[in-house]
Design a protein around this motif. Structure first.
Motif, PDB file in Angstrom:
ATOM      1  N   SER A  23       0.815  -1.213   0.000  1.00 61.77           N
ATOM      2  CA  SER A  23       0.000   0.000   0.000  1.00 61.77           C
ATOM      3  C   SER A  23       0.849   1.264   0.000  1.00 61.77           C
ATOM      4  CB  SER A  23      -0.919   0.027   1.224  1.00 61.77           C
ATOM      5  OG  SER A  23      -1.842  -1.030   1.192  1.00 61.77           O
ATOM      6  N   SER A  24       2.107   1.142   0.404  1.00 62.86           N
ATOM      7  CA  SER A  24       2.982   2.315   0.454  1.00 62.86           C
ATOM      8  C   SER A  24       4.433   1.866   0.322  1.00 62.86           C
ATOM      9  CB  SER A  24       2.791   3.089   1.769  1.00 62.86           C
ATOM     10  OG  SER A  24       3.066   2.266   2.880  1.00 62.86           O
ATOM     11  N   VAL A  25       5.282   2.804  -0.023  1.00 64.52           N
ATOM     12  CA  VAL A  25       6.704   2.512  -0.210  1.00 64.52           C
ATOM     13  C   VAL A  25       7.343   2.043   1.092  1.00 64.52           C
ATOM     14  CG1 VAL A  25       8.935   3.571  -0.730  1.00 64.52           C
ATOM     15  CG2 VAL A  25       6.965   4.039  -2.188  1.00 64.52           C
ATOM     16  N   ASP A  26       6.944   2.668   2.204  1.00 70.40           N
ATOM     17  CA  ASP A  26       7.495   2.297   3.506  1.00 70.40           C
ATOM     18  C   ASP A  26       6.636   2.963   4.582  1.00 70.40           C
ATOM     19  OD1 ASP A  26       9.141   1.075   5.326  1.00 70.40           O
ATOM     20  OD2 ASP A  26      10.983   2.085   4.712  1.00 70.40           O
ATOM     21  N   ALA A  27       7.138   3.010   5.797  1.00 70.88           N
ATOM     22  CA  ALA A  27       6.449   3.715   6.870  1.00 70.88           C
ATOM     23  C   ALA A  27       6.288   5.188   6.490  1.00 70.88           C
ATOM     24  CB  ALA A  27       7.242   3.585   8.170  1.00 70.88           C
ATOM     25  N   ALA A  28       5.370   5.867   7.143  1.00 75.44           N
ATOM     26  CA  ALA A  28       5.122   7.280   6.866  1.00 75.44           C
ATOM     27  C   ALA A  28       6.414   8.076   6.958  1.00 75.44           C
ATOM     28  CB  ALA A  28       4.104   7.824   7.856  1.00 75.44           C
ATOM     29  N   PRO A  29       6.700   8.909   5.958  1.00 74.21           N
ATOM     30  CA  PRO A  29       7.953   9.676   5.978  1.00 74.21           C
ATOM     31  C   PRO A  29       7.964  10.741   7.065  1.00 74.21           C
ATOM     32  CG  PRO A  29       6.568  10.379   4.153  1.00 74.21           C
ATOM     33  CD  PRO A  29       5.904   9.175   4.743  1.00 74.21           C
ATOM     34  N   VAL A  30       9.149  11.051   7.555  1.00 78.59           N
ATOM     35  CA  VAL A  30       9.308  12.122   8.538  1.00 78.59           C
ATOM     36  C   VAL A  30       9.055  13.460   7.852  1.00 78.59           C
ATOM     37  CG1 VAL A  30      10.939  13.301  10.065  1.00 78.59           C
ATOM     38  CG2 VAL A  30      10.910  10.797   9.944  1.00 78.59           C
ATOM     39  N   GLY A  31       8.305  14.332   8.538  1.00 79.26           N
ATOM     40  CA  GLY A  31       7.972  15.641   7.982  1.00 79.26           C
ATOM     41  C   GLY A  31       6.547  15.650   7.482  1.00 79.26           C
ATOM     42  N   ILE A  32       5.818  16.734   7.749  1.00 78.47           N
ATOM     43  CA  ILE A  32       4.413  16.818   7.335  1.00 78.47           C
ATOM     44  C   ILE A  32       4.234  17.656   6.070  1.00 78.47           C
ATOM     45  CG2 ILE A  32       3.637  16.515   9.710  1.00 78.47           C
ATOM     46  CD1 ILE A  32       2.946  19.540   9.724  1.00 78.47           C
ATOM     47  N   GLU A  33       5.346  18.116   5.495  1.00 81.03           N
ATOM     48  CA  GLU A  33       5.241  18.959   4.303  1.00 81.03           C
ATOM     49  C   GLU A  33       4.912  18.150   3.058  1.00 81.03           C
ATOM     50  OE1 GLU A  33       7.934  18.755   6.234  1.00 81.03           O
ATOM     51  OE2 GLU A  33       7.678  20.553   7.481  1.00 81.03           O
ATOM     52  N   TRP A  34       5.182  16.853   3.086  1.00 77.03           N
ATOM     53  CA  TRP A  34       5.009  15.988   1.914  1.00 77.03           C
ATOM     54  C   TRP A  34       4.110  14.823   2.301  1.00 77.03           C
ATOM     55  CZ3 TRP A  34       8.432  11.414   0.447  1.00 77.03           C
ATOM     56  CH2 TRP A  34       8.137  10.958  -0.836  1.00 77.03           C
ATOM     57  N   THR A  35       3.194  14.441   1.403  1.00 76.86           N
ATOM     58  CA  THR A  35       2.259  13.355   1.725  1.00 76.86           C
ATOM     59  C   THR A  35       2.800  11.975   1.380  1.00 76.86           C
ATOM     60  OG1 THR A  35       1.148  13.657  -0.418  1.00 76.86           O
ATOM     61  CG2 THR A  35       0.226  14.820   1.482  1.00 76.86           C
ATOM     62  N   GLY A  36       4.002  11.888   0.838  1.00 78.28           N
ATOM     63  CA  GLY A  36       4.624  10.600   0.592  1.00 78.28           C
ATOM     64  C   GLY A  36       4.432  10.084  -0.821  1.00 78.28           C
ATOM     65  N   SER A  37       5.246   9.113  -1.188  1.00 80.20           N
ATOM     66  CA  SER A  37       5.201   8.546  -2.535  1.00 80.20           C
ATOM     67  C   SER A  37       3.955   7.685  -2.728  1.00 80.20           C
ATOM     68  CB  SER A  37       6.449   7.692  -2.787  1.00 80.20           C
ATOM     69  OG  SER A  37       6.313   6.951  -3.983  1.00 80.20           O
ATOM     70  N   SER A  38       3.360   7.798  -3.905  1.00 79.14           N
ATOM     71  CA  SER A  38       2.179   6.986  -4.255  1.00 79.14           C
ATOM     72  C   SER A  38       2.516   5.953  -5.329  1.00 79.14           C
ATOM     73  CB  SER A  38       1.051   7.899  -4.759  1.00 79.14           C
ATOM     74  OG  SER A  38       1.481   8.647  -5.886  1.00 79.14           O
ATOM     75  N   ASP A  39       3.807   5.673  -5.518  1.00 83.87           N
ATOM     76  CA  ASP A  39       4.222   4.791  -6.613  1.00 83.87           C
ATOM     77  C   ASP A  39       3.618   3.393  -6.528  1.00 83.87           C
ATOM     78  OD1 ASP A  39       5.672   6.787  -7.750  1.00 83.87           O
ATOM     79  OD2 ASP A  39       7.638   6.035  -7.189  1.00 83.87           O
ATOM     80  N   PHE A  40       3.321   2.915  -5.314  1.00 80.52           N
ATOM     81  CA  PHE A  40       2.759   1.577  -5.189  1.00 80.52           C
ATOM     82  C   PHE A  40       1.244   1.549  -5.407  1.00 80.52           C
ATOM     83  CE2 PHE A  40       6.803   0.493  -3.176  1.00 80.52           C
ATOM     84  CZ  PHE A  40       7.024  -0.763  -3.715  1.00 80.52           C
ATOM     85  N   ASN A  41       0.641   2.723  -5.575  1.00 81.62           N
ATOM     86  CA  ASN A  41      -0.810   2.803  -5.757  1.00 81.62           C
ATOM     87  C   ASN A  41      -1.239   3.045  -7.202  1.00 81.62           C
ATOM     88  OD1 ASN A  41      -0.444   4.862  -2.913  1.00 81.62           O
ATOM     89  ND2 ASN A  41      -1.084   2.732  -2.823  1.00 81.62           N
ATOM     90  N   GLY A  42      -0.408   3.787  -7.938  1.00 80.91           N
ATOM     91  CA  GLY A  42      -0.828   4.312  -9.236  1.00 80.91           C
ATOM     92  C   GLY A  42      -1.325   3.279 -10.224  1.00 80.91           C
ATOM     93  N   ILE A  43      -0.594   2.168 -10.398  1.00 85.34           N
ATOM     94  CA  ILE A  43      -0.988   1.233 -11.450  1.00 85.34           C
ATOM     95  C   ILE A  43      -2.283   0.510 -11.104  1.00 85.34           C
ATOM     96  CG2 ILE A  43       1.447   0.869 -11.998  1.00 85.34           C
ATOM     97  CD1 ILE A  43       1.028  -2.067 -11.074  1.00 85.34           C
ATOM     98  N   TRP A  44      -2.568   0.363  -9.804  1.00 85.24           N
ATOM     99  CA  TRP A  44      -3.815  -0.299  -9.422  1.00 85.24           C
ATOM    100  C   TRP A  44      -4.997   0.655  -9.541  1.00 85.24           C
ATOM    101  CZ3 TRP A  44      -3.038  -5.281  -9.321  1.00 85.24           C
ATOM    102  CH2 TRP A  44      -1.774  -5.755  -8.993  1.00 85.24           C
ATOM    103  N   THR A  45      -4.757   1.947  -9.346  1.00 83.43           N
ATOM    104  CA  THR A  45      -5.836   2.917  -9.509  1.00 83.43           C
ATOM    105  C   THR A  45      -6.220   3.060 -10.971  1.00 83.43           C
ATOM    106  OG1 THR A  45      -5.071   4.135  -7.573  1.00 83.43           O
ATOM    107  CG2 THR A  45      -6.552   5.292  -9.062  1.00 83.43           C
ATOM    108  N   VAL A  46      -5.247   3.129 -11.863  1.00 87.51           N
ATOM    109  CA  VAL A  46      -5.564   3.243 -13.277  1.00 87.51           C
ATOM    110  C   VAL A  46      -6.153   1.940 -13.812  1.00 87.51           C
ATOM    111  CG1 VAL A  46      -3.368   2.461 -14.299  1.00 87.51           C
ATOM    112  CG2 VAL A  46      -4.711   4.221 -15.440  1.00 87.51           C
TER     113      VAL A  46
END
Length: 383
Positions: free
Chosen positions: A354-377
């Protein structure tokens, strides 16, 4: 259970107690609001909430005779819809979105509006923090919904997914997320980023709550449900072309999930998708860029000084790819659907990160969605 602990109940548990007359909705809502007042200064999940109006609605719902209550009984009029943008800061829709209207008709109490990224379309966090670790991102774009559910301020959160905006925050916040098949739920009344990708979804702390919502929206599989015993089940672990990006947390979680299933008697196989799928994430991005450019061209033309540079870039690049390239991406994606259907039909379920790894440190970025994109399309169902 003490009144201040009521907030920890799932929606299903609350409904059972209300039906048995052992709990008033007003008492439950007071507990949720107490949790909100205590925690939201640390989590910052809400864009708008009116506690007194919510309590008044709860009192009104408590007065409805049991035989007249909706299926979501217990779960304010004219809430502002700002899209986390100054362009719509004072916007007050006169009509509910289709999804909200259905929920209200079934007796749901709408607590308020949670925070999203700008138009639920960018990756810049809206200031919401992960309730498990405020130094980390709660994900997005449905940041506030994921954080509020995880923090037990509400039992159910709503969201939309264009790439990974329901599944990723669910993962980062340690809750369950459901992105139904595309267009299984109407997007009428919602701000659209991509007509091909945008999908309405839910977040909750229990599978039972997600099942209840699926029933309300008449979500149905092609085949009737049946009991599946794990010692007769067969699972595919699909890592996809972006697996090299997986962090140690994701690698360990997938390995543990596979081992738990094997220990329970299930057959688990690692499946490599055909090479034709390797470029699917790029195709998804091509579709998104083209459609987002159209979706936000109005804001770019009428309120350029009130939108972010990121959103302006989406709209400015409305003609990034030609119509021929756009249709070629659609055709390539469509040709891959029968292939994944053939693979999926051989298994009880597909397991994938569902995600690349645990939630990244810092709240400025919502994190990578690379593991979601192909299933959404792929317009597949994601849990």
């Amino acid at each position: 259970m003490a009144s201040l602990d009521l907030y920890a109940l799932t929606a299903s548990e609350v409904q059972r107690q209300i039906r048995s007359n052992s709990l008033l909705l007003e008492d439950y809502i007071e507990s949720l609001l107490a949790r909100y007042r205590t925690r939201d200064k640390d989590v910052n999940a809400w864009a708008f909430i009116a506690p007194e109006k919510v309590l008044e609605q709860a009192r009104q719902l408590d007065q409805i005779p049991p035989e007249q209550r909706g299926r979501l009984h217990g779960f304010v009029v004219d809430l502002p819809t700002g899209h986390n943008s100054p362009v719509y800061a004072s916007d007050g829709p006169l009509m509910d979105a289709s999804t909200v209207a259905i929920l209200r008709r079934n007796g749901a109490l709408i607590m308020g509006k949670t925070r999203t990224t700008e138009f639920a379309a960018t990756t810049v966090g809206p200031g919401t923090k992960n309730p498990h670790d405020p130094s980390r991102s709660p994900g997005g774009s449905s940041s506030g919904s994921g954080a509020a559910v995880a923090d037990q301020q509400i039992p159910i959160g709503l969201g939309t997914q264009t790439v990974g905006s329901v599944i990723r925050p669910s993962s980062f916040n340690g809750i369950y997320g459901l992105k139904p098949t595309w267009n299984a739920i109407s997007a009428e009344g919602q701000k659209v980023s991509s007509v091909t990708l945008d999908t309405f979804g839910f977040m909750a702390r229990s599978i039972g709550d997600l099942q209840g919502l699926a029933d309300i929206f008449s979500l149905r599989d092609d085949e009737p449900p049946r009991t599946i015993h794990l010692n007769e089940a067969k699972f595919a672990v699909v890592k996809t072309a972006v697996w090299p990006k997986a962090g140690p947390g994701t690698v360990a979680a997938i390995e543990r999930a596979a081992q738990l299933l094997r220990n329970a008697g299930a057959l688990v196989e690692e499946v490599t998708l055909p090479s034709e799928f390797d470029n699917l994430l790029s195709l998804q991005n091509q579709v998104l860029q083209a459609e987002a450019g159209v979706a936000f061209y109005r804001e770019y033309n009428t309120a350029r000084d009130q939108i972010s540079d990121k959103l302006a870039d989406m709209a400015r690049n409305i003609d990034t790819c030609s119509k021929k390239e756009f249709l070629r991406a659609f055709d390539t994606i469509a040709a891959l659907r029968p292939q994944i259907d053939y693979i999926a039909d051989q298994y009880t379920a597909i397991i994938t990160p569902s995600s690349v790894d645990a939630a990244p440190v810092g709240i400025e970025w919502t994190g990578s969605s690379d593991f979601n994109g192909i299933w959404t399309v792929r317009v597949a169902k994601l849990f």
